[in-house]
Every structure is written in structure tokens, then in C-alpha cells.
Design a protein around this motif. Structure first.
Motif, PDB file in Angstrom:
ATOM      1  N   SER A  97       0.828  -1.207   0.000  1.00  0.00           N
ATOM      2  CA  SER A  97       0.000   0.000   0.000  1.00  0.00           C
ATOM      3  C   SER A  97       0.861   1.255   0.000  1.00  0.00           C
ATOM      4  N   SER A  98       1.994   1.199   0.670  1.00  0.00           N
ATOM      5  CA  SER A  98       2.895   2.352   0.713  1.00  0.00           C
ATOM      6  C   SER A  98       3.416   2.680  -0.681  1.00  0.00           C
ATOM      7  N   LEU A  99       3.815   1.662  -1.403  1.00  0.00           N
ATOM      8  CA  LEU A  99       4.366   1.877  -2.741  1.00  0.00           C
ATOM      9  C   LEU A  99       3.282   2.223  -3.755  1.00  0.00           C
ATOM     10  N   SER A 100       2.044   1.825  -3.489  1.00  0.00           N
ATOM     11  CA  SER A 100       0.936   2.251  -4.348  1.00  0.00           C
ATOM     12  C   SER A 100       0.762   3.767  -4.271  1.00  0.00           C
ATOM     13  N   ALA A 101       0.969   4.316  -3.077  1.00  0.00           N
ATOM     14  CA  ALA A 101       0.896   5.773  -2.903  1.00  0.00           C
ATOM     15  C   ALA A 101       2.016   6.460  -3.667  1.00  0.00           C
ATOM     16  N   VAL A 102       3.195   5.887  -3.620  1.00  0.00           N
ATOM     17  CA  VAL A 102       4.328   6.431  -4.368  1.00  0.00           C
ATOM     18  C   VAL A 102       4.029   6.424  -5.863  1.00  0.00           C
ATOM     19  N   GLU A 103       3.472   5.320  -6.339  1.00  0.00           N
ATOM     20  CA  GLU A 103       3.131   5.206  -7.761  1.00  0.00           C
ATOM     21  C   GLU A 103       2.119   6.274  -8.166  1.00  0.00           C
ATOM     22  N   ALA A 104       1.126   6.518  -7.314  1.00  0.00           N
ATOM     23  CA  ALA A 104       0.122   7.535  -7.622  1.00  0.00           C
ATOM     24  C   ALA A 104       0.750   8.922  -7.710  1.00  0.00           C
ATOM     25  N   LEU A 105       1.682   9.203  -6.810  1.00  0.00           N
ATOM     26  CA  LEU A 105       2.368  10.491  -6.836  1.00  0.00           C
ATOM     27  C   LEU A 105       3.217  10.643  -8.089  1.00  0.00           C
ATOM     28  N   ARG A 106       3.897   9.580  -8.469  1.00  0.00           N
ATOM     29  CA  ARG A 106       4.712   9.635  -9.679  1.00  0.00           C
ATOM     30  C   ARG A 106       3.848   9.813 -10.918  1.00  0.00           C
ATOM     31  N   GLU A 107       2.719   9.131 -10.948  1.00  0.00           N
ATOM     32  CA  GLU A 107       1.810   9.282 -12.086  1.00  0.00           C
ATOM     33  C   GLU A 107       1.248  10.700 -12.165  1.00  0.00           C
ATOM     34  N   ALA A 108       1.173  11.353 -11.000  1.00  0.00           N
ATOM     35  CA  ALA A 108       0.692  12.736 -10.954  1.00  0.00           C
ATOM     36  C   ALA A 108       1.785  13.730 -11.335  1.00  0.00           C
ATOM     37  N   GLY A 109       2.983  13.223 -11.586  1.00  0.00           N
ATOM     38  CA  GLY A 109       4.076  14.088 -12.026  1.00  0.00           C
ATOM     39  C   GLY A 109       5.028  14.533 -10.936  1.00  0.00           C
ATOM     40  N   CYS A 110       4.867  13.997  -9.726  1.00  0.00           N
ATOM     41  CA  CYS A 110       5.743  14.392  -8.625  1.00  0.00           C
ATOM     42  C   CYS A 110       7.041  13.584  -8.631  1.00  0.00           C
ATOM     43  N   ASP A 111       8.078  14.180  -8.075  1.00  0.00           N
ATOM     44  CA  ASP A 111       9.368  13.518  -7.912  1.00  0.00           C
ATOM     45  C   ASP A 111       9.459  13.049  -6.462  1.00  0.00           C
ATOM     46  N   VAL A 112       9.267  11.757  -6.227  1.00  0.00           N
ATOM     47  CA  VAL A 112       9.278  11.216  -4.866  1.00  0.00           C
ATOM     48  C   VAL A 112      10.726  10.997  -4.425  1.00  0.00           C
ATOM     49  N   LEU A 113      11.157  11.750  -3.422  1.00  0.00           N
ATOM     50  CA  LEU A 113      12.534  11.655  -2.936  1.00  0.00           C
ATOM     51  C   LEU A 113      12.737  10.436  -2.039  1.00  0.00           C
ATOM     52  N   GLY A 114      11.711  10.086  -1.283  1.00  0.00           N
ATOM     53  CA  GLY A 114      11.820   8.956  -0.371  1.00  0.00           C
ATOM     54  C   GLY A 114      10.616   8.887   0.537  1.00  0.00           C
ATOM     55  N   MET A 115      10.628   7.901   1.434  1.00  0.00           N
ATOM     56  CA  MET A 115       9.529   7.698   2.375  1.00  0.00           C
ATOM     57  C   MET A 115      10.087   7.580   3.787  1.00  0.00           C
ATOM     58  N   VAL A 116       9.346   8.140   4.749  1.00  0.00           N
ATOM     59  CA  VAL A 116       9.671   7.970   6.171  1.00  0.00           C
ATOM     60  C   VAL A 116       8.464   7.326   6.845  1.00  0.00           C
ATOM     61  N   ALA A 117       8.714   6.407   7.754  1.00  0.00           N
ATOM     62  CA  ALA A 117       7.630   5.700   8.429  1.00  0.00           C
ATOM     63  C   ALA A 117       7.942   5.574   9.916  1.00  0.00           C
ATOM     64  N   ILE A 118       6.905   5.396  10.706  1.00  0.00           N
ATOM     65  CA  ILE A 118       7.096   5.258  12.150  1.00  0.00           C
ATOM     66  C   ILE A 118       7.713   3.909  12.492  1.00  0.00           C
ATOM     67  N   PHE A 119       7.198   2.839  11.872  1.00  0.00           N
ATOM     68  CA  PHE A 119       7.609   1.494  12.268  1.00  0.00           C
ATOM     69  C   PHE A 119       7.586   0.563  11.072  1.00  0.00           C
ATOM     70  N   THR A 120       8.544  -0.356  11.037  1.00  0.00           N
ATOM     71  CA  THR A 120       8.553  -1.393  10.013  1.00  0.00           C
ATOM     72  C   THR A 120       8.794  -2.755  10.652  1.00  0.00           C
ATOM     73  N   TYR A 121       8.146  -3.773  10.093  1.00  0.00           N
ATOM     74  CA  TYR A 121       8.397  -5.136  10.544  1.00  0.00           C
ATOM     75  C   TYR A 121       9.710  -5.670   9.975  1.00  0.00           C
ATOM     76  N   GLY A 122      10.231  -5.010   8.956  1.00  0.00           N
ATOM     77  CA  GLY A 122      11.513  -5.412   8.388  1.00  0.00           C
ATOM     78  C   GLY A 122      11.464  -6.682   7.577  1.00  0.00           C
ATOM     79  N   PHE A 123      10.329  -6.985   6.972  1.00  0.00           N
ATOM     80  CA  PHE A 123      10.236  -8.188   6.152  1.00  0.00           C
ATOM     81  C   PHE A 123      11.153  -8.072   4.923  1.00  0.00           C
ATOM     82  N   PRO A 124      11.847  -9.149   4.564  1.00  0.00           N
ATOM     83  CA  PRO A 124      12.685  -9.120   3.365  1.00  0.00           C
ATOM     84  C   PRO A 124      11.902  -8.733   2.115  1.00  0.00           C
ATOM     85  N   THR A 125      10.648  -9.176   2.037  1.00  0.00           N
ATOM     86  CA  THR A 125       9.844  -8.853   0.852  1.00  0.00           C
ATOM     87  C   THR A 125       9.624  -7.349   0.730  1.00  0.00           C
TER      88      THR A 125
END
Length: 213
Positions: A131-159
Motif C-alpha cells: 500500500s505504501s508503494l501504491s501511494a508512491v506510484e500515484a504520486l509519480r503518475e501525478a508528475g511528482c518527484d518522490v525523494l523517499g519515504m519515512v515511516a514510524i515502524f517497520t516489521y523489516g520483512f525481506p519482501t
């Protein structure tokens, strides 16, 4: 960032934004069984922890993305956190819906932005990253330059690491699963045998339900 990671993990445990139940399990929307459940919306009810989070985000963004034009929050869990960071940094804020509206302007990205705008995305929780990367894709499709993402917590899954690398998206988090369970064991939130269960789940979460049944 190790000290901040431990402090955030401790806060999440104290306010029960992270709940651990190795003896039984929670069921995620994906159908996975899990000995942990993370609800970062609880942070909003605790001013001190809320401040800890937005100041942590501000620090990362100022250090790594000083050229950011806009802060974007992922709906719905990260909208409030994103607004707080944008206000703190004096930057415009937009947010990304999980899907376009079916009426009106049919927007998926809400707010004022422009082609080439440099955007940092704020997320509350990263599991597989879908879901996080779907948001990135939507922003890119809208013409934005996504520099990166910050999040509160990650489970750290390899996938998740693979998915973010495949999408060419940098991810920084305030805390993570490894830090959290080590702290939980040290402070008595879980016993040694429960710690082993938490470590086992982390290695193969999709199939852990087979051993949980």
C-alpha cells in the motif's frame, strides 16, 4: 538513530500502540496470523509521543531531503502525522488515497502540487510495502518527484526491502521490529520463550499460522 529507535519502540509499547500476544495471535486483514499488532493511530492521543514522532520525522527529512517541496501523507493512518511534520517544517501538505474517488474530481492525490514537485512521503507502518508503494506510484503518475519515504515502524520483512528496492524508493523508519522485541524482552513485556516465538514469526510470517493452529 539507534537511540531514537529505542525510544520510539519504548513509547509504542508503553501506550500499547504495539500489542504483543505470543501465546495466542491476532489476525491481519491479509489473513496472516501474528503475535503482534501495531496501531499507530494511538500515538495521536499522547502529546509527548506525538511530538517524539514528528520531531523524529523532521530530523530525518531535514538531514536527508533538504530540497523537499511537499510532505505527503498516506491515507488514512499517516495523514495526521504528515500534517504535523509539514506544519513543523513550514511546508505544503498533500495526501494520497488508497484509490481514486469515484465521484467529483476523481482525485487520488488530494491537495496542491505541481509537475516535478519534490515530495517526501510519510507513512505510519510498513509491512510488505504494497500500500505504501501504491501511494508512491500515484504520486509519480501525478508528475511528482518522490525523494523517499519515512515511516514510524517497520516489521523489516525481506519482501518489503525487495519491493522498495524494485520501486527505487528510499525508506527510513523511526523504529523497527528487531529493536522493539529486544527492548520488550529487556523490559519484561515478554518472556524468553515468547521472544523465540516472536523471532520465529518474523522469519516466516505468511506461514506462521500453520504452527499457531
Amino acid at each position: 538513530m539507534n537511540d531514537l529507535s529505542s525510544k520510539i519502540a519504548e513509547s509504542l509499547l508503553q501506550i500499547k500502540a504495539i500489542k504483543l500476544n505470543p501465546a495466542n495471535h491476532f489476525t491481519w486483514a491479509s489473513g496472516w496470523y501474528s503475535p503482534i499488532y501495531c496501531d499507530n493511530r494511538k500515538i495521536l492521543s499522547y502529546p509527548a509521543v506525538r511530538k517524539q514522532v514528528y520531531e523524529g520525522f523532521e530530523r530525518i527529512i531535514a538531514e536527508k531531503y533538504p530540497d523537499a517541496d511537499i510532505i505527503a501523507g498516506v491515507a488514512t493512518g499517516a495523514i495526521a502525522h504528515g500534517v504535523l511534520v509539514a506544519e513543523r517544517m513550514g511546508k505544503p501538505f498533500i495526501y494520497v488515497r488508497s484509490s481514486p474517488k469515484t465521484h467529483g474530481l476523481t482525485n487520488q492525490v488530494e491537495g496542491e502540487y505541481w509537475p516535478g514537485a519534490k515530495v517526501v512521503v510519510v507513512e505510519d507502518l510498513v509491512s510488505t510495502g504494497g500500500s505504501s508503494l501504491s501511494a508512491v506510484e500515484a504520486l509519480r503518475e501525478a508528475g511528482c518527484d518522490v525523494l523517499g519515504m519515512v515511516a514510524i515502524f517497520t516489521y523489516g520483512f525481506p519482501t518489503a526491502a525487495e519491493n522498495f528496492a524494485g520501486a527505487d524508493v528510499k525508506l527510513d523508519t523511526l523504529s523497527d521490529y528487531k529493536t522493539m522485541i529486544e527492548l520488550a524482552a529487556k523490559q519484561g513485556y515478554v518472556h524468553e520463550d515468547e521472544l523465540q516465538t516472536l523471532q520465529q514469526w518474523r522469519r516466516d510470517p505468511a506461514n506462521w499460522k500453520k504452527s499457531a493452529q
